[in-house]
Design a protein around this motif. Structure first.
Motif, PDB file in Angstrom:
ATOM      1  N   VAL A  71      29.392  26.818  -3.530  1.00  0.00           N
ATOM      2  CA  VAL A  71      28.159  26.112  -3.728  1.00  0.00           C
ATOM      3  C   VAL A  71      28.207  24.579  -4.078  1.00  0.00           C
ATOM      4  N   LYS A  72      29.298  24.540  -4.937  1.00  0.00           N
ATOM      5  CA  LYS A  72      29.757  23.057  -5.517  1.00  0.00           C
ATOM      6  C   LYS A  72      30.584  22.428  -4.214  1.00  0.00           C
ATOM      7  N   LYS A  73      31.198  22.989  -3.607  1.00  0.00           N
ATOM      8  CA  LYS A  73      31.960  22.258  -2.483  1.00  0.00           C
ATOM      9  C   LYS A  73      30.853  22.103  -1.321  1.00  0.00           C
ATOM     10  N   ALA A  74      29.931  22.919  -1.221  1.00  0.00           N
ATOM     11  CA  ALA A  74      28.951  22.667  -0.145  1.00  0.00           C
ATOM     12  C   ALA A  74      28.112  21.441  -0.382  1.00  0.00           C
ATOM     13  N   VAL A  75      27.619  21.282  -1.835  1.00  0.00           N
ATOM     14  CA  VAL A  75      26.814  20.243  -2.309  1.00  0.00           C
ATOM     15  C   VAL A  75      27.806  19.073  -2.231  1.00  0.00           C
ATOM     16  N   ALA A  76      29.031  19.072  -2.275  1.00  0.00           N
ATOM     17  CA  ALA A  76      29.845  17.794  -2.289  1.00  0.00           C
ATOM     18  C   ALA A  76      30.151  17.375  -1.004  1.00  0.00           C
ATOM     19  N   TYR A  77      30.187  18.358   0.207  1.00  0.00           N
ATOM     20  CA  TYR A  77      30.270  17.832   1.203  1.00  0.00           C
ATOM     21  C   TYR A  77      28.811  17.407   2.021  1.00  0.00           C
ATOM     22  N   GLN A  78      27.741  17.729   1.396  1.00  0.00           N
ATOM     23  CA  GLN A  78      26.531  17.467   1.732  1.00  0.00           C
ATOM     24  C   GLN A  78      26.260  15.940   1.069  1.00  0.00           C
ATOM     25  N   ILE A  79      26.730  15.572  -0.064  1.00  0.00           N
ATOM     26  CA  ILE A  79      26.633  14.360  -0.597  1.00  0.00           C
ATOM     27  C   ILE A  79      27.244  13.513   0.418  1.00  0.00           C
ATOM     28  N   ALA A  80      28.565  13.688   0.685  1.00  0.00           N
ATOM     29  CA  ALA A  80      29.531  12.799   1.687  1.00  0.00           C
ATOM     30  C   ALA A  80      28.802  12.628   2.836  1.00  0.00           C
ATOM     31  N   TYR A  81      28.231  13.719   3.413  1.00  0.00           N
ATOM     32  CA  TYR A  81      27.520  13.553   4.817  1.00  0.00           C
ATOM     33  C   TYR A  81      25.967  12.198   4.628  1.00  0.00           C
ATOM     34  N   LEU A  82      25.515  12.874   3.618  1.00  0.00           N
ATOM     35  CA  LEU A  82      24.199  11.957   3.387  1.00  0.00           C
ATOM     36  C   LEU A  82      24.536  10.693   3.298  1.00  0.00           C
ATOM     37  N   ASP A  83      25.667  10.309   2.391  1.00  0.00           N
ATOM     38  CA  ASP A  83      26.016   9.036   2.361  1.00  0.00           C
ATOM     39  C   ASP A  83      26.652   8.401   3.469  1.00  0.00           C
ATOM     40  N   SER A  84      27.585   9.004   4.504  1.00  0.00           N
ATOM     41  CA  SER A  84      28.015   8.425   5.481  1.00  0.00           C
ATOM     42  C   SER A  84      27.072   8.203   6.681  1.00  0.00           C
ATOM     43  N   SER A  85      26.161   9.280   6.772  1.00  0.00           N
ATOM     44  CA  SER A  85      25.133   9.015   8.136  1.00  0.00           C
ATOM     45  C   SER A  85      24.077   8.411   7.635  1.00  0.00           C
ATOM     46  N   GLY A  86      23.604   8.452   6.409  1.00  0.00           N
ATOM     47  CA  GLY A  86      22.303   7.859   6.015  1.00  0.00           C
ATOM     48  C   GLY A  86      20.813   8.702   6.478  1.00  0.00           C
ATOM     49  N   ILE A  87      21.136   9.943   7.024  1.00  0.00           N
ATOM     50  CA  ILE A  87      20.139  10.772   7.508  1.00  0.00           C
ATOM     51  C   ILE A  87      19.902  11.646   6.145  1.00  0.00           C
ATOM     52  N   MET A  88      18.691  11.344   5.835  1.00  0.00           N
ATOM     53  CA  MET A  88      18.351  12.009   4.065  1.00  0.00           C
ATOM     54  C   MET A  88      17.347  13.252   4.537  1.00  0.00           C
ATOM     55  N   THR A  89      16.726  13.336   5.586  1.00  0.00           N
ATOM     56  CA  THR A  89      15.946  14.564   5.858  1.00  0.00           C
ATOM     57  C   THR A  89      16.082  15.249   7.226  1.00  0.00           C
ATOM     58  N   ALA A  90      15.631  16.621   7.378  1.00  0.00           N
ATOM     59  CA  ALA A  90      15.797  17.244   8.306  1.00  0.00           C
ATOM     60  C   ALA A  90      14.797  16.486   9.543  1.00  0.00           C
ATOM     61  N   GLU A  91      14.007  16.012   9.176  1.00  0.00           N
ATOM     62  CA  GLU A  91      12.859  15.225  10.134  1.00  0.00           C
ATOM     63  C   GLU A  91      13.807  13.934  10.656  1.00  0.00           C
ATOM     64  N   ASP A  92      14.272  13.365   9.901  1.00  0.00           N
ATOM     65  CA  ASP A  92      15.285  12.069  10.317  1.00  0.00           C
ATOM     66  C   ASP A  92      16.274  12.817  11.316  1.00  0.00           C
ATOM     67  N   LYS A  93      16.765  13.689  11.008  1.00  0.00           N
ATOM     68  CA  LYS A  93      17.770  14.367  12.030  1.00  0.00           C
ATOM     69  C   LYS A  93      17.396  14.610  13.375  1.00  0.00           C
ATOM     70  N   THR A  94      16.196  15.359  13.271  1.00  0.00           N
ATOM     71  CA  THR A  94      15.731  15.895  14.611  1.00  0.00           C
ATOM     72  C   THR A  94      14.869  14.660  15.421  1.00  0.00           C
ATOM     73  N   SER A  95      14.665  13.597  14.765  1.00  0.00           N
ATOM     74  CA  SER A  95      14.125  12.501  15.408  1.00  0.00           C
ATOM     75  C   SER A  95      14.915  11.655  16.131  1.00  0.00           C
ATOM     76  N   LEU A  96      16.313  11.759  15.697  1.00  0.00           N
ATOM     77  CA  LEU A  96      17.313  10.795  16.234  1.00  0.00           C
ATOM     78  C   LEU A  96      17.819  11.289  17.704  1.00  0.00           C
ATOM     79  N   ALA A  97      17.823  10.426  18.433  1.00  0.00           N
ATOM     80  CA  ALA A  97      18.571  10.526  19.791  1.00  0.00           C
ATOM     81  C   ALA A  97      20.107  10.816  19.734  1.00  0.00           C
ATOM     82  N   SER A  98      20.531   9.707  18.866  1.00  0.00           N
ATOM     83  CA  SER A  98      22.004   9.559  18.757  1.00  0.00           C
ATOM     84  C   SER A  98      22.279   8.964  17.541  1.00  0.00           C
ATOM     85  N   MET A  99      23.432   8.655  17.186  1.00  0.00           N
ATOM     86  CA  MET A  99      23.975   7.878  16.120  1.00  0.00           C
ATOM     87  C   MET A  99      25.638   7.777  15.983  1.00  0.00           C
ATOM     88  N   THR A 100      25.936   6.536  15.595  1.00  0.00           N
ATOM     89  CA  THR A 100      27.247   6.125  15.587  1.00  0.00           C
ATOM     90  C   THR A 100      27.815   5.881  14.024  1.00  0.00           C
TER      91      THR A 100
END
Length: 129
Positions: free
Chosen positions: A55-84
């Protein structure tokens, strides 16, 4: 609930992030949603050590993902067509069913893999004879 300290995050080999507390809180919410608030009923500190570490590692990977992608919510993720991000290009198909069970929770694939390794997200039927 706080699953991970900034010191633990850095010890796992991740880069320092800005606003760690905010990202950890959002990551913990996504993980809690996926694990159906398991730690509302089980004490995290006294839990089985391998599951706790997953669980700690999952949270760590999630933090890194949120920081690098900027996608903070599931709504943000589904409303995007693409990202780079850097050299990586991700294209989402809105409205389609995804094989990634964590997409509706805005979980990164790495976080999802750690949670599944710990036994979360498994579906089973109990037969009693």
């Amino acid at each position: 609930m706080t699953y991970l300290t900034e010191t633990e995050f850095l010890k796992l080999g991740f880069e320092d992030v800005e606003d760690f507390e905010k990202l950890e809180a959002r990551a913990a919410m996504a993980v809690d949603l996926y694990i159906k608030n398991f730690y509302d009923f089980t004490d995290f500190e006294t839990d089985f050590e391998p599951r706790k570490q997953a669980v700690k590692k999952a949270v760590a990977y999630q933090i890194a993902y949120l920081d690098s992608s900027g996608i903070m919510t599931a709504e943000d993720k589904t409303s995007l067509a693409s990202m780079t991000v850097g050299r990586t290009h991700v294209s989402y198909q809105n409205g389609s069913k995804s094989s990634n069970g964590g997409q509706k929770y805005n979980l990164s694939l790495d976080a999802l893999n750690w949670l599944m390794l710990a036994g979360f997200g498994c579906k089973a039927v109990s037969y009693d004879r």
